[in-house]
Design a protein around this motif. Structure first.
Motif, short mmCIF file in Angstrom:
data_model
loop_
_atom_site.label_atom_id
_atom_site.label_comp_id
_atom_site.label_asym_id
_atom_site.label_seq_id
_atom_site.Cartn_x
_atom_site.Cartn_y
_atom_site.Cartn_z
N ASN A 196 53.40 55.60 111.67
CA ASN A 196 51.98 55.70 111.99
C ASN A 196 51.45 57.10 111.71
O ASN A 196 50.34 57.27 111.19
CB ASN A 196 51.74 55.35 113.47
CG ASN A 196 51.97 53.88 113.75
OD1 ASN A 196 52.03 53.06 112.84
ND2 ASN A 196 52.11 53.54 115.02
N GLU A 197 52.24 58.10 112.06
CA GLU A 197 51.85 59.49 111.79
C GLU A 197 51.78 59.74 110.28
O GLU A 197 50.88 60.44 109.79
CB GLU A 197 52.85 60.46 112.42
CG GLU A 197 52.91 60.41 113.94
CD GLU A 197 51.69 61.02 114.60
OE1 GLU A 197 51.06 61.91 113.99
OE2 GLU A 197 51.36 60.61 115.73
N MET A 198 52.74 59.20 109.54
CA MET A 198 52.75 59.37 108.08
C MET A 198 51.46 58.82 107.46
O MET A 198 50.83 59.47 106.62
CB MET A 198 53.96 58.64 107.47
CG MET A 198 55.29 59.27 107.78
SD MET A 198 56.67 58.21 107.23
CE MET A 198 56.48 58.27 105.44
N ILE B 125 57.88 64.10 112.29
CA ILE B 125 58.84 64.55 113.30
C ILE B 125 58.38 65.87 113.92
O ILE B 125 58.35 66.02 115.15
CB ILE B 125 60.24 64.70 112.68
CG1 ILE B 125 60.80 63.33 112.29
CG2 ILE B 125 61.19 65.40 113.65
CD1 ILE B 125 62.08 63.39 111.49
N LEU B 126 58.03 66.83 113.07
CA LEU B 126 57.58 68.13 113.58
C LEU B 126 56.32 68.00 114.42
O LEU B 126 56.17 68.66 115.46
CB LEU B 126 57.31 69.08 112.42
CG LEU B 126 58.52 69.61 111.65
CD1 LEU B 126 58.06 70.49 110.48
CD2 LEU B 126 59.46 70.40 112.55
N ARG B 127 55.42 67.14 114.00
CA ARG B 127 54.16 66.98 114.71
C ARG B 127 54.38 66.48 116.14
O ARG B 127 53.72 66.91 117.08
CB ARG B 127 53.25 66.01 113.95
CG ARG B 127 51.83 65.94 114.50
CD ARG B 127 51.02 64.89 113.76
NE ARG B 127 50.77 65.25 112.39
CZ ARG B 127 49.85 66.13 112.00
NH1 ARG B 127 49.11 66.75 112.89
NH2 ARG B 127 49.67 66.38 110.71
N LYS C 187 59.54 61.85 102.03
CA LYS C 187 60.28 62.85 102.81
C LYS C 187 59.35 63.85 103.47
O LYS C 187 59.56 64.23 104.63
CB LYS C 187 61.28 63.59 101.91
CG LYS C 187 62.48 62.78 101.48
CD LYS C 187 63.42 63.65 100.64
CE LYS C 187 64.63 62.87 100.18
NZ LYS C 187 65.53 63.71 99.35
N PHE C 188 58.34 64.29 102.74
CA PHE C 188 57.41 65.27 103.29
C PHE C 188 56.71 64.72 104.53
O PHE C 188 56.63 65.39 105.56
CB PHE C 188 56.35 65.66 102.25
CG PHE C 188 56.91 66.26 100.99
CD1 PHE C 188 57.45 67.54 101.00
CD2 PHE C 188 56.89 65.56 99.80
CE1 PHE C 188 57.95 68.10 99.83
CE2 PHE C 188 57.38 66.11 98.63
CZ PHE C 188 57.93 67.39 98.65
N PHE C 189 56.20 63.50 104.40
CA PHE C 189 55.43 62.92 105.49
C PHE C 189 56.32 62.54 106.68
O PHE C 189 55.89 62.62 107.83
CB PHE C 189 54.62 61.72 104.98
CG PHE C 189 53.47 62.12 104.10
CD1 PHE C 189 52.23 62.42 104.64
CD2 PHE C 189 53.62 62.22 102.72
CE1 PHE C 189 51.17 62.80 103.84
CE2 PHE C 189 52.57 62.60 101.91
CZ PHE C 189 51.34 62.89 102.46
#
Length: 374
Positions: free
Chosen positions: A51-53, A33-35, A26-28
């Motif tokens: 990919n961001e996670m 999303i925010l990033r 959930k954190f990642f």
């Protein structure tokens, strides 16, 4: 930490986003999303976000050896990072943009399998606190993702909705009612997320220091004061040699080494620092020097510096300057830097400070190292 209020949105639902969090996904996911979110970009594929996670987890797993999941439970985000580390030649400090670029082009079957596992639940379960108008039973949760997403999409005022269910190509779209709030308060929300992530990681890595400094890529560190301090000591005593290769340091452009790797301790405290050559420091990297082979030598060098502070005013002055930045634990200061200690007393006290830290690093997977020569 209080989230920014809104007259139009139920911030109470948002504040419960990480309630009952049993794994890190959930954190990642929310961080991804925010990033990526801005006023002109509010629609993302599952693949983009995964990919961001993975890129955000890269440093934590490869550089800092953090455990992302509970003991005895396979954490797929941690596992995919380790797997990529095996199949690629990326250093642990690789820039996140390079990791994302690799993932965008990667068609490795195992990587794709890990990605599929990561999107199995978290995109749908993140917003559970918002589901006050719908009722999702186990049959729907465990059924087709199309049926599940259609049911979730019936809920009003969600942060995001699902579009075109198609595995990693599935997209989410941030709703208009949340877009302005998330963009306007992105930095605050990122800080709130990091605070929750720190608490989670501290729980999963209880013996690891400096978690707060390990949720982002490593920053550039300033060790110039320490380097100048040790240069004065070496100039005053040219007989001093590097503890690993017994190399004379007199004519060397010295490098400052963390005996217990910085990647574990996440600090530049003076009691863990000593001079070596650039070549040897590069060879040591983020390994643990053999305690049996090197600690006594390390302790003797630290004691020599302790002695010379009493003998040379210039060295004492350099130490006082260093201590303002590199000696932040008053208890350790009182143990190691009081006057009148014998060599045996000093090294015994240093061992009591360092050995628990060393063993904790060893238990976290930092491997022992012995210098093999040039």
């Amino acid at each position: 930490m209080q989230l920014p209020i809104s007259n139009e949105l139920n911030i109470g639902y948002l504040s419960r986003l990480f309630d009952n969090t049993s794994n890190c996904y959930k954190f990642f996911w929310f961080q991804a999303i925010l990033r990526k979110l801005n006023k002109n970009n509010n629609r993302f594929s599952f693949d983009e976000l995964v990919n961001e996670m993975i890129a955000d987890a890269w440093y934590m797993v490869t550089e800092y050896h953090l455990r992302l999941g509970p003991i005895g439970v396979k954490d797929n985000l941690e596992e995919v990072v380790k797997y990529i580390g095996i199949i690629c030649s990326f250093p642990s400090s690789e820039k996140r943009d390079k990791i994302v670029e690799f993932l965008e082009k990667c068609d490795d079957k195992m990587v794709l399998k890990y990605k599929q596992t990561l999107i199995l639940n978290v995109p749908y379960r993140l917003q559970v606190p918002f589901y006050d108008e719908i009722c999702i039973d186990n049959k729907i949760w465990n059924g087709s993702k199309k049926t599940l997403s259609n049911e979730i999409n019936k809920q009003n005022r969600l942060m995001y909705y699902f579009i075109g269910i198609n595995g990693l190509k599935t997209e989410i779209e941030i709703s208009d009612v949340w877009l302005d709030y998330l963009v306007k308060n992105k930095e605050i929300l990122m800080g709130w997320l990091h605070l929750n992530l720190i608490h989670y990681l501290q729980n999963k890595n209880p013996s690891v220091p400096g978690i707060v400094d390990k949720i982002v890529p490593p920053a550039v560190r300033d060790l110039n004061r320490v380097r100048k301090y040790w240069s004065l000591i070496i100039k005053a005593d040219p007989s001093l040699t590097d503890i690993y290769g017994k190399v004379s340091l007199t004519d060397e452009s010295i490098s400052v080494d963390h005996f217990v790797p910085w990647q574990f301790v996440a600090h530049d405290e003076l009691w863990n620092l000593h001079p070596t050559t650039r070549e040897i420091n590069s060879s040591k990297s983020n390994f643990l020097p053999s305690w049996i082979q090197y600690f006594e030598l390390f302790g003797s060098m630290e004691y020599r510096a302790y002695e010379m502070r009493q003998q040379y005013p210039q060295i004492k002055q350099a130490f006082e300057i260093c201590s303002l930045y590199h000696l932040n634990n008053q208890e350790i200061r009182n143990q190691l830097y009081v006057a009148g200690l014998s060599r045996v007393q000093f090294i015994e006290r240093l061992a009591k400070v360092m050995e628990p830290v060393y063993e904790a690093a060893k238990n976290c997977g930092f491997r022992e190292w012995v210098y093999q020569g040039g």
